[in-house]
Design an enzyme around this catalytic site. Structure first.
Site, PDB file in Angstrom:
ATOM      1  N   HIS A 267       0.911  -1.238   0.148  1.00 38.80           N
ATOM      2  CA  HIS A 267       0.069   0.065   0.032  1.00 38.80           C
ATOM      3  C   HIS A 267       0.727   1.280  -0.170  1.00 38.80           C
ATOM      4  O   HIS A 267       1.989   1.043   0.343  1.00 38.80           O
ATOM      5  CB  HIS A 267      -0.808   0.280   1.456  1.00 38.80           C
ATOM      6  CG  HIS A 267      -1.634  -0.944   1.695  1.00 38.80           C
ATOM      7  ND1 HIS A 267      -2.827  -1.198   1.485  1.00 38.80           N
ATOM      8  CD2 HIS A 267      -1.309  -2.434   2.231  1.00 38.80           C
ATOM      9  CE1 HIS A 267      -3.472  -2.329   2.047  1.00 38.80           C
ATOM     10  NE2 HIS A 267      -2.335  -2.993   2.358  1.00 38.80           N
ATOM     11  N   TYR A 268       0.490   2.494  -0.497  1.00 34.70           N
ATOM     12  CA  TYR A 268       1.090   3.647   0.269  1.00 34.70           C
ATOM     13  C   TYR A 268       0.168   4.354   0.774  1.00 34.70           C
ATOM     14  O   TYR A 268      -1.277   4.070   0.838  1.00 34.70           O
ATOM     15  CB  TYR A 268       1.202   4.358  -1.146  1.00 34.70           C
ATOM     16  CG  TYR A 268       0.199   4.894  -2.261  1.00 34.70           C
ATOM     17  CD1 TYR A 268      -0.821   5.841  -1.723  1.00 34.70           C
ATOM     18  CD2 TYR A 268       0.384   4.690  -3.499  1.00 34.70           C
ATOM     19  CE1 TYR A 268      -1.767   6.330  -2.644  1.00 34.70           C
ATOM     20  CE2 TYR A 268      -0.369   5.145  -4.497  1.00 34.70           C
ATOM     21  CZ  TYR A 268      -1.667   6.012  -3.908  1.00 34.70           C
ATOM     22  OH  TYR A 268      -2.697   6.126  -4.967  1.00 34.70           O
ATOM     23  N   THR A 269       0.724   5.427   1.915  1.00 37.47           N
ATOM     24  CA  THR A 269      -0.455   5.972   2.828  1.00 37.47           C
ATOM     25  C   THR A 269      -1.047   6.956   2.410  1.00 37.47           C
ATOM     26  O   THR A 269      -2.042   7.580   3.060  1.00 37.47           O
ATOM     27  CB  THR A 269       0.456   6.313   4.126  1.00 37.47           C
ATOM     28  OG1 THR A 269       1.544   7.031   3.668  1.00 37.47           O
ATOM     29  CG2 THR A 269       1.039   4.941   4.564  1.00 37.47           C
TER      30      THR A 269
ATOM     31  N   ASP B 181      -3.864   1.990  -5.022  1.00 35.89           N
ATOM     32  CA  ASP B 181      -2.432   1.925  -4.582  1.00 35.89           C
ATOM     33  C   ASP B 181      -2.022   0.422  -4.738  1.00 35.89           C
ATOM     34  O   ASP B 181      -2.780  -0.503  -4.605  1.00 35.89           O
ATOM     35  CB  ASP B 181      -2.515   2.491  -3.377  1.00 35.89           C
ATOM     36  CG  ASP B 181      -3.114   1.657  -2.135  1.00 35.89           C
ATOM     37  OD1 ASP B 181      -4.198   1.297  -2.187  1.00 35.89           O
ATOM     38  OD2 ASP B 181      -2.792   1.114  -1.081  1.00 35.89           O
TER      39      ASP B 181
ATOM     40  N   HIS C 167      -2.644  -3.457  -3.102  1.00 33.94           N
ATOM     41  CA  HIS C 167      -4.198  -3.411  -2.622  1.00 33.94           C
ATOM     42  C   HIS C 167      -4.990  -3.256  -3.796  1.00 33.94           C
ATOM     43  O   HIS C 167      -6.077  -3.805  -3.757  1.00 33.94           O
ATOM     44  CB  HIS C 167      -3.834  -1.814  -1.750  1.00 33.94           C
ATOM     45  CG  HIS C 167      -5.089  -1.952  -0.876  1.00 33.94           C
ATOM     46  ND1 HIS C 167      -5.626  -0.870  -0.214  1.00 33.94           N
ATOM     47  CD2 HIS C 167      -6.047  -2.687  -0.433  1.00 33.94           C
ATOM     48  CE1 HIS C 167      -6.603  -1.104   0.558  1.00 33.94           C
ATOM     49  NE2 HIS C 167      -7.155  -2.198   0.428  1.00 33.94           N
TER      50      HIS C 167
ATOM     51  N   GLU D 176       2.576  -0.828   4.423  1.00 32.74           N
ATOM     52  CA  GLU D 176       2.272   0.602   3.974  1.00 32.74           C
ATOM     53  C   GLU D 176       3.572   1.409   3.783  1.00 32.74           C
ATOM     54  O   GLU D 176       4.605   1.180   4.731  1.00 32.74           O
ATOM     55  CB  GLU D 176       1.843   1.307   5.173  1.00 32.74           C
ATOM     56  CG  GLU D 176       0.228   0.804   5.448  1.00 32.74           C
ATOM     57  CD  GLU D 176      -0.699   1.458   4.409  1.00 32.74           C
ATOM     58  OE1 GLU D 176      -0.558   2.155   3.436  1.00 32.74           O
ATOM     59  OE2 GLU D 176      -1.971   1.140   4.757  1.00 32.74           O
TER      60      GLU D 176
HETATM   61 ZN   LIG Z   1      -3.920   0.543   0.635  1.00 26.48          ZN
END
Ligand SMILES: [Zn+2]
Length: 266
Positions: free
Chosen positions: A43-45, A163, A153, A106
């Site tokens: 993921h990225y935040t 993401d 994700h 993340e």
């Molecule tokens: Zn995500």
């Protein structure tokens, strides 16, 4: 014997016996089990480090790992034996709600910013990806996970998530042997064929489902299909991820599903 005394005696007994109330025999063991951990979800935040940390430690969202950007550092927020709450409503290869079977990572990264109604996607720092790759190798080795265990994700929730996005360097993960990559020879062979006649919507839906994507087999290039195609394009052909089915995307799908089939036949 009073209730308080009985509880006290019980606690004292547990203390004396090393906190084990029953004697469990482990002489007979079964070989029929597998890892709870099947996938690693990236993921990225969409936030800076402070906001990401706050979100992941103070709200109903969490991940096992958080990798900061500047300076790059790997933080563990949840033990791998526990479920982190990062995947949400998700599906991959017929399994749903992937929190139970995955490790969530993340990455502190802004994703994109809107400028004049256009999404400007941000680049990734090489150093942050280097750290991610070291962490991925470590997890993959410890759980003996096969190729294609690292997913985004967007792969598991293509209708609502983008993401890690089109600038995420999936090709580097392919170079590390973590994911399959479309073969140039396949693209060169199939793209001209698909340029003459593009496969229909059902073909695209079947190929996408074979890779693992949750997609309704509607036999139409409807909105849900375009979203899944867009997610696939972000990963393998990020120069154009409009979600429109085209010959190159068909060739990419053909190459990936063929490689998958060959691996399953071995
Ligand atoms: Zn995500």
């Amino acid at each position: 014997m009073s209730k308080i005394f009985r509880v006290a005696l019980c606690v004292f007994t547990l203390y004396l016996t090393g906190c084990s109330a029953i004697n469990v025999e482990k002489k007979y063991r079964s070989n029929s089990y597998d890892n709870r951990i099947q996938w690693i979800v990236l993921h990225y935040t969409s936030a800076d480090f402070e906001d990401s940390l706050h979100l992941l430690t103070n709200t109903a969202v969490s991940s096992h790992y958080l990798i900061s950007e500047q300076p790059v550092k790997v933080y563990q927020l949840v033990d791998e034996s526990n479920r982190a709450w990062h995947a949400g409503d998700s599906s991959w290869r017929g399994r749903t709600w992937l929190n139970a079977t995955s490790i969530g990572i993340e990455l502190v990264h802004p994703g994109y910013t809107e400028q004049a109604g256009e999404r400007i996607w941000h680049d990734w720092s090489t150093e942050q990806i280097d750290s991610l790759i070291v962490l991925l190798h470590d997890i993959l080795y410890r759980y003996q996970l096969p190729i294609e265990s690292v997913i985004g994700h967007s792969d598991i929730a293509p209708q609502r998530k983008v993401d890690p996005g089109p600038k995420f360097p999936w090709s580097r993960l392919a170079q590390e042997g973590m994911i399959r990559w479309p073969l140039t020879t396949d693209i060169d062979f199939y793209e001209p064929i698909f340029l003459v006649e593009l496969p229909d919507a059902l073909w695209f839906q079947e190929q996408l489902a074979a890779l693992g994507y949750a997609i309704h087999q509607s036999a139409e290039f409807d909105e849900q299909t375009q979203r899944v195609i867009s997610v696939l394009q972000m990963k393998y052909r990020p120069s154009d991820f409009s979600g429109t089915a085209d010959a190159e995307t068909a060739a990419i799908l053909q190459s990936l599903t063929e490689q998958q089939k060959q691996a399953q036949e071995k």
